[in-house]
Design a protein around this motif. Sequence first.
Motif, PDB file in Angstrom:
ATOM      1  N   ILE A   1       0.833  -1.210   0.000  1.00 56.02           N
ATOM      2  CA  ILE A   1       0.000   0.000   0.000  1.00 56.02           C
ATOM      3  C   ILE A   1       0.868   1.259   0.000  1.00 56.02           C
ATOM      4  N   PRO A   2       1.754   1.448   1.005  1.00 57.61           N
ATOM      5  CA  PRO A   2       2.627   2.627   0.931  1.00 57.61           C
ATOM      6  C   PRO A   2       3.621   2.546  -0.225  1.00 57.61           C
ATOM      7  N   ALA A   3       4.026   1.321  -0.617  1.00 62.95           N
ATOM      8  CA  ALA A   3       4.955   1.188  -1.746  1.00 62.95           C
ATOM      9  C   ALA A   3       4.333   1.744  -3.025  1.00 62.95           C
ATOM     10  N   ALA A   4       3.067   1.423  -3.251  1.00 61.55           N
ATOM     11  CA  ALA A   4       2.375   1.914  -4.448  1.00 61.55           C
ATOM     12  C   ALA A   4       2.263   3.436  -4.430  1.00 61.55           C
ATOM     13  N   ILE A   5       1.958   3.992  -3.271  1.00 61.83           N
ATOM     14  CA  ILE A   5       1.820   5.447  -3.177  1.00 61.83           C
ATOM     15  C   ILE A   5       3.169   6.131  -3.370  1.00 61.83           C
ATOM     16  N   SER A   6       4.244   5.506  -2.874  1.00 62.31           N
ATOM     17  CA  SER A   6       5.573   6.098  -3.045  1.00 62.31           C
ATOM     18  C   SER A   6       5.985   6.146  -4.511  1.00 62.31           C
ATOM     19  N   VAL A   7       5.449   5.231  -5.310  1.00 63.66           N
ATOM     20  CA  VAL A   7       5.715   5.233  -6.748  1.00 63.66           C
ATOM     21  C   VAL A   7       4.825   6.264  -7.438  1.00 63.66           C
ATOM     22  N   TYR A   8       3.567   6.322  -7.023  1.00 65.44           N
ATOM     23  CA  TYR A   8       2.587   7.214  -7.648  1.00 65.44           C
ATOM     24  C   TYR A   8       2.843   8.678  -7.314  1.00 65.44           C
ATOM     25  N   ARG A   9       3.261   8.936  -6.071  1.00 67.54           N
ATOM     26  CA  ARG A   9       3.507  10.310  -5.628  1.00 67.54           C
ATOM     27  C   ARG A   9       4.948  10.433  -5.140  1.00 67.54           C
ATOM     28  N   LYS A  10       5.726  11.228  -5.812  1.00 70.22           N
ATOM     29  CA  LYS A  10       7.132  11.401  -5.449  1.00 70.22           C
ATOM     30  C   LYS A  10       7.241  11.952  -4.035  1.00 70.22           C
ATOM     31  N   GLN A  11       8.116  11.339  -3.232  1.00 72.50           N
ATOM     32  CA  GLN A  11       8.256  11.714  -1.838  1.00 72.50           C
ATOM     33  C   GLN A  11       9.421  12.692  -1.636  1.00 72.50           C
ATOM     34  N   PRO A  12       9.299  13.578  -0.622  1.00 75.27           N
ATOM     35  CA  PRO A  12      10.405  14.500  -0.321  1.00 75.27           C
ATOM     36  C   PRO A  12      11.614  13.736   0.215  1.00 75.27           C
ATOM     37  N   VAL A  13      12.752  14.383   0.204  1.00 76.94           N
ATOM     38  CA  VAL A  13      14.002  13.753   0.633  1.00 76.94           C
ATOM     39  C   VAL A  13      13.901  13.255   2.068  1.00 76.94           C
ATOM     40  N   ILE A  14      13.198  13.983   2.925  1.00 79.97           N
ATOM     41  CA  ILE A  14      13.093  13.621   4.334  1.00 79.97           C
ATOM     42  C   ILE A  14      12.435  12.256   4.527  1.00 79.97           C
ATOM     43  N   HIS A  15      11.629  11.844   3.553  1.00 76.42           N
ATOM     44  CA  HIS A  15      10.952  10.549   3.646  1.00 76.42           C
ATOM     45  C   HIS A  15      11.749   9.407   3.014  1.00 76.42           C
TER      46      HIS A  15
ATOM     47  N   PHE B   1      14.462   4.221  10.426  1.00 78.63           N
ATOM     48  CA  PHE B   1      13.587   5.176  11.109  1.00 78.63           C
ATOM     49  C   PHE B   1      14.380   6.116  12.007  1.00 78.63           C
ATOM     50  N   SER B   2      15.504   5.669  12.515  1.00 75.17           N
ATOM     51  CA  SER B   2      16.390   6.564  13.244  1.00 75.17           C
ATOM     52  C   SER B   2      16.869   7.680  12.317  1.00 75.17           C
ATOM     53  N   SER B   3      17.255   7.314  11.095  1.00 69.20           N
ATOM     54  CA  SER B   3      17.673   8.304  10.107  1.00 69.20           C
ATOM     55  C   SER B   3      16.541   9.270   9.791  1.00 69.20           C
ATOM     56  N   PHE B   4      15.319   8.748   9.704  1.00 66.63           N
ATOM     57  CA  PHE B   4      14.147   9.601   9.441  1.00 66.63           C
ATOM     58  C   PHE B   4      13.956  10.628  10.551  1.00 66.63           C
ATOM     59  N   PHE B   5      13.977  10.190  11.815  1.00 66.30           N
ATOM     60  CA  PHE B   5      13.738  11.102  12.929  1.00 66.30           C
ATOM     61  C   PHE B   5      14.880  12.102  13.100  1.00 66.30           C
ATOM     62  N   ILE B   6      16.115  11.655  12.894  1.00 64.20           N
ATOM     63  CA  ILE B   6      17.250  12.572  13.002  1.00 64.20           C
ATOM     64  C   ILE B   6      17.168  13.658  11.933  1.00 64.20           C
ATOM     65  N   GLY B   7      16.629  13.310  10.767  1.00 67.44           N
ATOM     66  CA  GLY B   7      16.535  14.263   9.674  1.00 67.44           C
ATOM     67  C   GLY B   7      15.438  15.298   9.821  1.00 67.44           C
ATOM     68  N   LEU B   8      14.519  15.100  10.776  1.00 72.87           N
ATOM     69  CA  LEU B   8      13.446  16.075  10.977  1.00 72.87           C
ATOM     70  C   LEU B   8      13.989  17.372  11.576  1.00 72.87           C
ATOM     71  N   GLU B   9      13.275  18.455  11.337  1.00 76.01           N
ATOM     72  CA  GLU B   9      13.722  19.758  11.834  1.00 76.01           C
ATOM     73  C   GLU B   9      13.327  19.927  13.297  1.00 76.01           C
ATOM     74  N   GLN B  10      14.087  19.281  14.158  1.00 78.52           N
ATOM     75  CA  GLN B  10      13.875  19.372  15.604  1.00 78.52           C
ATOM     76  C   GLN B  10      15.246  19.573  16.248  1.00 78.52           C
ATOM     77  N   PRO B  11      15.794  20.788  16.140  1.00 79.06           N
ATOM     78  CA  PRO B  11      17.210  21.057  16.428  1.00 79.06           C
ATOM     79  C   PRO B  11      17.717  20.542  17.775  1.00 79.06           C
ATOM     80  N   PHE B  12      17.041  20.867  18.871  1.00 76.10           N
ATOM     81  CA  PHE B  12      17.606  20.526  20.177  1.00 76.10           C
ATOM     82  C   PHE B  12      17.499  19.035  20.495  1.00 76.10           C
TER      83      PHE B  12
END
Length: 225
Positions: free
Chosen positions: A23-37, A86-97
């Motif tokens: 389900i998410p795989a199909a959507i990731s193909v249909y709709r281009k995802q931002p770099v953060i994802h 998922f660690s890489s995903f959370f570290i990449g979010l804009e949450q500086p402190f």
Amino acid sequence: MLHYILHILQVILDWSEVWALLIPAAISVYRKQPVIHRPVVFYIWIALLINSCIDIVWKFRTLLPLSFSSNNWLYNLHSVVTFFLFSSFFIGLEQPFLVRIKKIVLIAFIVFLVINFMFYENFFDYWRLSSRLLSVEAILLLFYSLSYFLFKVHENVNVNIFTSDFWIATGLGLYVAVNFFIFLLYNELTVHMINFAINLWNVHNISYIFFNFFIAKGFYDSGRH
């Protein structure tokens, strides 16, 4: 008739670790995802490969040579891949402190992996998956999810929290919260209450379906822009 319907539903649940990812795989193909994802997209496709192998080995274990008939190490591999991506995903979010804290958690997990599998457990154990690994992964990912929400709480009240990242973090948080005790106790249950353990895994499978629906929702929303 009822028995046949229940059997079909069980087969659907048994393979949910594979088809739910489509389900998410199909959507990731249909709709281009931002770099953060990107780490989450990588997770979907890598997990699809690993989980397909997990279920194929399980379903056809009686036809495979003994050395290839256990999927426990694949669950361990899935756990490691899940945490790092998922660690890489959370570290990449804009949450500086929170970035430094998240990196410390990542390093702590690496240290745990080295110590645990050098001195205490065998990563490729034929008879049992690593409940310790899965439960540590779950509790640390739950920490990541909770820290995400705490950061959002302290943001400006006018900020819309229902972003694509929110759905992904929510899905992950619910999934690991539901499954922490299942992971923690699973090996003991398979020894003393095997039928209960097998049925309990249905709870994991159902939560995994919802987890992928949440990721799909996040992918769908982010693909609008």
